[in-house]
Design an enzyme around this catalytic site. Sequence first.
Site, mmCIF file in Angstrom:
data_model
loop_
_atom_site.group_PDB
_atom_site.id
_atom_site.type_symbol
_atom_site.label_atom_id
_atom_site.label_comp_id
_atom_site.label_asym_id
_atom_site.label_seq_id
_atom_site.Cartn_x
_atom_site.Cartn_y
_atom_site.Cartn_z
ATOM 1 N N GLY A 56 60.016 15.473 -91.546
ATOM 2 C CA GLY A 56 61.422 15.101 -91.396
ATOM 3 C C GLY A 56 61.496 13.644 -91.020
ATOM 4 N N CYS A 83 53.470 16.818 -90.466
ATOM 5 C CA CYS A 83 54.144 15.555 -90.146
ATOM 6 C C CYS A 83 55.087 15.732 -88.950
ATOM 7 C CB CYS A 83 54.855 15.017 -91.386
ATOM 8 S SG CYS A 83 55.399 13.315 -91.165
ATOM 9 N N TYR A 84 56.389 15.641 -89.164
ATOM 10 C CA TYR A 84 57.310 15.838 -88.043
ATOM 11 C C TYR A 84 57.086 17.200 -87.392
ATOM 12 C CZ TYR A 84 61.640 16.220 -85.403
ATOM 13 O OH TYR A 84 62.545 16.383 -84.401
ATOM 14 N N HIS A 170 50.866 14.658 -95.342
ATOM 15 C CA HIS A 170 51.632 15.563 -96.219
ATOM 16 C C HIS A 170 50.697 16.226 -97.236
ATOM 17 C CE1 HIS A 170 55.712 14.652 -94.933
ATOM 18 N NE2 HIS A 170 55.281 13.425 -94.727
ATOM 19 N N GLU A 172 51.302 18.573 -99.093
ATOM 20 C CA GLU A 172 52.048 19.083 -100.249
ATOM 21 C C GLU A 172 52.211 18.058 -101.360
ATOM 22 O OE1 GLU A 172 53.214 18.200 -97.382
ATOM 23 O OE2 GLU A 172 55.251 17.412 -97.470
ATOM 24 N N ASP A 228 66.439 28.487 -118.765
ATOM 25 C CA ASP A 228 66.931 29.355 -117.695
ATOM 26 C C ASP A 228 67.704 30.558 -118.238
ATOM 27 O OD1 ASP A 228 65.816 27.424 -116.141
ATOM 28 O OD2 ASP A 228 67.713 26.516 -115.535
ATOM 29 N N LYS A 371 61.731 26.241 -110.912
ATOM 30 C CA LYS A 371 61.649 26.079 -112.368
ATOM 31 C C LYS A 371 60.276 26.461 -112.933
ATOM 32 C CE LYS A 371 63.883 24.258 -115.985
ATOM 33 N NZ LYS A 371 65.335 24.415 -116.231
#
Length: 516
Positions: A56, A83-84, A170, A172, A228, A371
């Site tokens: 964050g 992180c945060y 991070h 990710e 979709d 997605k």
Amino acid sequence: MINHERVLVVDFGAQYAQLIARRVREARVYSEIVSSTLSADELLARKPAAIILSGGPASVYADGAPSLDPALFDSDVPVFGICYGFQAMAQALGGTVERTGGREYGRTSLAIQQSGVLLESLPSAINVWMSHGDSVTKAPEGFDVLAHTAGTPVAAFEDRGRRLAGVQWHPEVQHSQMGQQVLEHFLFDIAGLTPTWTAETMVSDAVAAIQATVGDRRVLCALSGGVDSAVAAALVQRAIGSQLTCVFVDHGLLRAGEAEQVKQDFVAATGVELVVADEKDRFLGALAGVTDPEEKRKIIGREFIRTFEATAGQLAGERGIDFLVQGTLYPDVVESGGGEGTSNIKSHHNVGGLPDDLQFTLIEPLRTMFKDEVRAVGEELGLPEEMVWRHPFPGPGLGIRIVGEVTEERLEVLREADRIAREELTAAGLDREIWQFPVVLLGDVRSVGVQGDSRTYGYPIVLRPVLSEDAMTADWARLPYDVLEKMSTRITNECEGINRVVVDITSKPPGTIEWE
Ligand code: XMP
């Protein structure tokens, strides 16, 4: 239905929460994003098998910084801080977080002093992606410190007994080496989770949920040609078969082969019952003489609704229709504040406005999916590859890729140029690297050229390949020169009236992805 273990990703306001949730899903564990305003009790009421605290923008010391309820750590639920979230966790458990002045942004070299479980079998030094001002300078009691950087004395820690761990970087983001491994060490080796979230279980869960909701009633779905609506329709078809009717409004503004794909390949792959409203003339008639982009959008939207409304009204009259399928994805759900289950809204919130006497309950079979998961489900359901991997395409179609008036002749030329560009992109194996590739006809611009021995006065085609994550921002794609050359040569040779091909090298912002 499988009872999936659920990882809650607590969103501390970074753009990273969705990415973390996607990475957890890539590890085949179901994850959901929740607000950091939930109390520990509210979080635990959702029965998480593990919790991840996201990054964050705030400093844990800033006024109004999102806080962490320390009661969370009394619950025995495994927690991973990023992180945060790592700093908030350190602070809540009695460690020290300080403004050391050693800010780290971007690629940073990490030294692993002790692998523990979290960093097991990683090399002793890796590059990771950092973005922080404060640092943890002392780990809480009972934690092993696993790694540090030049500016961060405590860059990773774990307490195996309590199943708690965290990292300053991070994991990710793609720029962090071994990020997915670190995340999986937490999920599987520390939290002890089991991977159950696969395309196969997503299909079987969705099918069971649709069957339970719909019973023996009837469902309508509008197909657009996009991934979709195709996957949503295919899931509903798998669940309830002939109780589903699909409607395809052919507005004549799709690209070469796309309408046929819906009408033939999709029907063949799924067996759905399809009603086609072939209204090309109506759309072209309404667009005649119109050059303003917003005006074009309005007209196409209006004609679409009229057509869909008429078809849906007729079907509802004949058979009675209770549900309308909507291809809402998980990011839309998160961005509109979450919520569960089906919503009963007036249909103008989705297809754009049906008359008051036509109200359906929505079913949204893709509500839990990102997605890439929709694509995996599409593949699992056996949909044609071209459909599953199709780039995003705007609803108003080629209508907003012709600058100037939309005419049948211009549509034909643009369709051909677009077909060539896509063919060459596919031949170069670059489809999946490119987010979107508008091919645009500048209908109001002419330039001088020479073809054969004669002077020409023709129209330009613009190639607009872009890279993006979410269409909010984009960068122009650096396509290889030889690929661009093939596109240019073929388009000028094969497309009547085109004597120039240009490449758009503008990022977004300041440009948009589309030209209109
Ligand atoms: P822009 O051009 O604003 O586009 O950078 C962002 C994304 O939205 C798509 N787009 C549309 N989609 N109706 C749609 O359904 C529209 O009117 C429309 N205009 C733009 C565009 O293709 C890109 O993916």
